[in-house]
Write an enzyme that holds these catalytic residues in place. Structure first.
Site, PDB file in Angstrom:
ATOM      1  N   ASP A  16      73.148  48.828  42.184  1.00 15.90           N
ATOM      2  CA  ASP A  16      72.443  49.311  42.881  1.00 15.90           C
ATOM      3  C   ASP A  16      71.197  49.612  42.789  1.00 15.90           C
ATOM      4  O   ASP A  16      70.752  50.542  42.445  1.00 15.90           O
ATOM      5  CB  ASP A  16      73.368  49.935  42.809  1.00 15.90           C
ATOM      6  CG  ASP A  16      72.900  52.117  44.043  1.00 15.90           C
ATOM      7  OD1 ASP A  16      72.388  51.075  44.713  1.00 15.90           O
ATOM      8  OD2 ASP A  16      74.224  52.772  44.195  1.00 15.90           O
TER       9      ASP A  16
ATOM     10  N   LYS B  17      67.535  54.271  52.122  1.00 21.15           N
ATOM     11  CA  LYS B  17      66.179  55.252  51.397  1.00 21.15           C
ATOM     12  C   LYS B  17      65.005  53.914  51.642  1.00 21.15           C
ATOM     13  O   LYS B  17      63.966  55.276  51.941  1.00 21.15           O
ATOM     14  CB  LYS B  17      67.414  54.617  49.904  1.00 21.15           C
ATOM     15  CG  LYS B  17      68.762  55.507  49.701  1.00 21.15           C
ATOM     16  CD  LYS B  17      68.066  56.719  50.290  1.00 21.15           C
ATOM     17  CE  LYS B  17      70.208  57.470  49.933  1.00 21.15           C
ATOM     18  NZ  LYS B  17      70.804  58.608  50.386  1.00 21.15           N
TER      19      LYS B  17
ATOM     20  N   ILE C  58      69.589  50.596  45.528  1.00 22.75           N
ATOM     21  CA  ILE C  58      69.090  51.357  46.896  1.00 22.75           C
ATOM     22  C   ILE C  58      68.148  51.971  46.910  1.00 22.75           C
ATOM     23  O   ILE C  58      67.233  52.220  47.795  1.00 22.75           O
ATOM     24  CB  ILE C  58      70.079  51.934  47.497  1.00 22.75           C
ATOM     25  CG1 ILE C  58      70.680  53.122  47.251  1.00 22.75           C
ATOM     26  CG2 ILE C  58      71.714  50.941  47.592  1.00 22.75           C
ATOM     27  CD1 ILE C  58      70.958  53.736  47.403  1.00 22.75           C
TER      28      ILE C  58
ATOM     29  N   TYR D  27      75.354  59.017  41.016  1.00 21.55           N
ATOM     30  CA  TYR D  27      76.073  59.688  42.432  1.00 21.55           C
ATOM     31  C   TYR D  27      77.087  60.058  42.798  1.00 21.55           C
ATOM     32  O   TYR D  27      77.929  59.276  42.501  1.00 21.55           O
ATOM     33  CB  TYR D  27      74.922  58.181  42.973  1.00 21.55           C
ATOM     34  CG  TYR D  27      75.541  58.747  44.831  1.00 21.55           C
ATOM     35  CD1 TYR D  27      74.912  59.660  45.626  1.00 21.55           C
ATOM     36  CD2 TYR D  27      76.606  57.615  45.361  1.00 21.55           C
ATOM     37  CE1 TYR D  27      75.725  59.448  47.367  1.00 21.55           C
ATOM     38  CE2 TYR D  27      76.773  57.471  46.784  1.00 21.55           C
ATOM     39  CZ  TYR D  27      76.141  58.727  47.811  1.00 21.55           C
ATOM     40  OH  TYR D  27      76.697  59.099  48.513  1.00 21.55           O
TER      41      TYR D  27
END
Lengths: 480, 480
Positions: free
Chosen positions: B230, B269, B232, B145
């Site tokens: 992470d 998200k 998410i 990302y």
């Protein structure tokens, strides 16, 4: 290899001070009129709770202000997915307009310069990141808000250098004091990048006058350093003289460098919404606006809250009524507290703003030292059971001053606090031989050499502890 | 003297990349079915908009979830003044419970370890501040990302070192790749403090399998460095294999050092609420929990939002229905897009999660270079009028990959996008002599040497620009 960072393992967050210890004491034994009538009364918290009835009334009348009502829920999706770091246009417009109103409509604010942040806490840190490199310094007139150390220095690596102010001239910020602090930094090879003013002042409760503001502007312009004005208490002014924003001074001094001027604002104090985390940076410098806006990604205001605030602050009738009623109630409360104190001979700095008084207990100290101050503070919190904040935690240069907050409680609690103080003073007069060898000094006529311990025994019924309430956890106030 | 800081004047925010340029292009000419049917379709935004009807329905049925309804307004004051950095207890409980549900109730989360932050953006930065000093590094499997660079490095001064992954094994993270990256850092005298995994992966849309997670855990334990996961996108998994959290792996490896494990989470998200800025740090390390909580003062979640989320996520019936329905709809959308692409011979990495496909356009490049990739990307955005994100912005080591988001639009817009792609391919087949000397390579059988420009002339009616909409400003997404 160290597992954690230097920032994580240093004490830069500043929670290990008496300012925060007082909250812990309150938290472990919080006063409640029926459940714990002998508990600690929290007067260490600068919260504005006096006008929530007006807000609640408005909320009920304006169901569309929320995306969680039948009237407002059609906007839920658009608001929930909105993450533009410029903020909702109606939010920026409403905040700019509100800031103008608070300043008597004598200045204009451009909504395009309104930058969001996570409370004033986030605003201060963001400005520090934008304006200074690690090791650089900002000057800050002392006494100043203890949280500044955490907000401005902890993660940024910059430092705050106090500008020493004195009670002899009511802690006025003089050009000479500014120059002295500046020179001291230069002598230590520290690069000074700016001056941070807090207007109205926390903890003093006073507004800066036109001369001080103009002189500060000139000083920073002469040195080519930044001027940050923290105006988060601007709508708490309840008596003359009126609040003067740096925005007005800037208007009157067209020749000064606007790129050096930045305002910090928040809705935590003026509206009493610290939980909503609405912080604002208003900079006259385009580069700072742009950079701070990019940084605001780390602490944007929830769009649910932006939406509510936009609706609320766009209602001129409500805003006008709230501002005048809130100031009126703060003034009444201030009068009750300061008169109550003076009736027993306790003075405080003459003030006209804020959610607190700057109380003068110098004559109660054993000696003119900070050791005596902290000793007195411990007695106040342990025996009189009132949490006030000692001047040392505000970097005050003179021991014996304490901040007493008055707007985070109801009328009855203020009266209980004043009664405790009165009893304590009455008790004092009748028992000056208490075995404590307390040296009196200063201008006081009042004899207050008492046994706080004995007073405690008289006043205290067996404790009925209220359950630990995370609602009032002490360490955790982002900004007070 | 420099007026601003080094941070303010460097490019560490990373907005000067094609990833963000694409948003600008969209923003200046946004597609609208009737107002601007030939505008740019935004497929560069990882937003989850497919299940808002469920949320809206819930909101209407639960007026007490808001402090801005007649039913809920009695709580306005208590919520508005609540600024405890632990968060509302009911909020922490509900978030912990939600995280358990998303992980199939195979693990437990302790609400006392739930730390708030301003979105995952704030969570990542906070962890970086807690775990590493300026100059230290975290390893990150690439592609990753683009916002990670801003979030983790800009203000902290740490660096991200890519772990190079290859399409030849579907970008799997191997022990060898980890060791190579680690050794390279050591050779450069860079202190590696941790490994950052993104599971499910943005941009790949794949979940990490048990072996990869276990191997990563062993690697970081062997090196005594941190493992940040992470997660998410954990609730966007719409097909087998199921999502496996690092929390499960940790449970299976009781001998590993829990102090090294940290999870980043968010509701942006999985629920589709990026505007609400709900970021979560879940650390198994007490010191990190304590330090991160102090740092959360810079980006607390609005209590108005905490209150809403607490109510919503405490509703088991709603949560269960939302999770299953959202996954189902994401799966359907993914199928429409990936099939539509494959019908014209465009492949994408096999995926089962996320709000995007990782599209393989290697055969459309003039040559196997990032110059060719950016050239192709410019043609796609300028001529086909679809904003996708080029692999280079994700630090992908192989040119020709593009991320295509599919959950931030309605069904009709997906069909318009697919139609444009179809037309473009059909057009291609009929006009292979277009004057562009485009060298074909790779495994493709499809001939796609066309004039995007000519296609544009066929497809484009005169523009009817929609007014600039700040709702969709391009630069400003905190996290995509």
């Amino acid at each position: 290899m160290e597992l954690l960072s230097k920032i994580a393992t240093n004490d830069g967050h500043g929670e290990n001070s008496a300012f925060f210890d007082g909250w812990k004491a309150y938290d472990s034994d919080p006063y409640h009129p029926t459940n714990n009538p002998n508990g600690v009364i929290q007067m260490g918290l600068a919260e504005n709770q006096l006008s929530f009835d007006l807000v609640q009334e408005w909320v009920k009348k304006n169901p569309k202000a929320s995306i969680c009502t039948s009237d407002g829920s059609n906007g839920f999706k658009d608001i929930a997915i909105f993450q533009d770091y410029h903020g909702l246009p109606e939010f920026r417009n409403a905040v700019a307009r509100f800031m103008e109103k608070v300043r008597g409509n004598r200045v204009r604010f451009d909504p395009a310069r309104i930058v969001m942040s996570g409370g004033a806490t986030g605003a201060q840190e963001t400005l520090a990141f934008c304006l200074a490199d690690p090791g650089d310094a900002l000057l800050v007139p002392a006494p100043y808000y203890p949280g500044n150390d955490r907000d401005l220095t902890w993660r940024t690596g910059i430092q705050l250098l106090p500008v020493i102010c004195h009670s002899s001239n009511d802690f006025k910020i003089t050009r000479q004091a500014l120059e002295t602090a500046y020179k001291k930094a230069q002598d230590s090879n520290i690069k000074v990048k700016g001056l941070l003013l807090n207007n109205p002042s926390n903890p003093l409760g006073t507004v800066l006058d036109r001369d001080t503001l103009t002189e500060s502007l000139k000083f920073t312009n002469d040195k080519k350093i930044h001027l940050i004005c923290d105006e988060i208490y601007s709508a708490t002014v309840f008596a003359r003289p009126n609040f003067i924003s740096i925005a007005e001074i800037l208007q009157e001094n067209a020749d000064c460098d606007r790129d050096l001027i930045h305002i910090v604002y928040s809705l935590s104090k003026d509206l009493g919404f610290p939980g909503f985390r609405v912080g604002i940076i208003y900079s006259y410098n385009d580069s700072v606006v742009n950079c701070a806006r990019k940084m605001s990604s780390f602490g944007l205001v929830s769009t649910q809250t932006q939406h509510l605030i936009a609706s609320m602050l766009s209602d001129d009738v409500f805003v006008d009524r709230f501002l005048s009623e809130s100031a009126k109630r703060l003034g009444q409360r201030h009068k009750i507290l300061s008169r109550g104190l003076s009736q027993v001979g306790i003075g405080s700095l003459k003030s006209n703003a804020g959610l607190y008084c700057w109380m003068d207990l110098r004559r109660l100290l054993k000696g003119p030292t900070f050791e005596s101050e902290i000793e007195l503070w411990r007695m106040i919190i342990n025996d009189v059971k009132i949490n006030v904040s000692p001047g040392a935690s505000f970097h005050c240069s003179e021991p014996g001053w304490f901040r007493v907050c008055f707007a985070n409680m109801d009328d009855e609690t203020v009266m209980v606090a004043l009664n405790r103080i009165h009893k304590f003073v009455i008790q004092t007069k009748g028992s000056s031989s208490d075995g404590i060898n307390r040296k009196q000094y200063g201008r006081s006529k009042l004899e207050i050499s008492l046994s706080f311990r004995r007073l405690d025994e008289i006043m205290m019924a067996p404790h009925k502890m209220s359950p630990h309430s995370p609602m009032s956890s002490p360490l955790v106030r982002a900004r007070t």
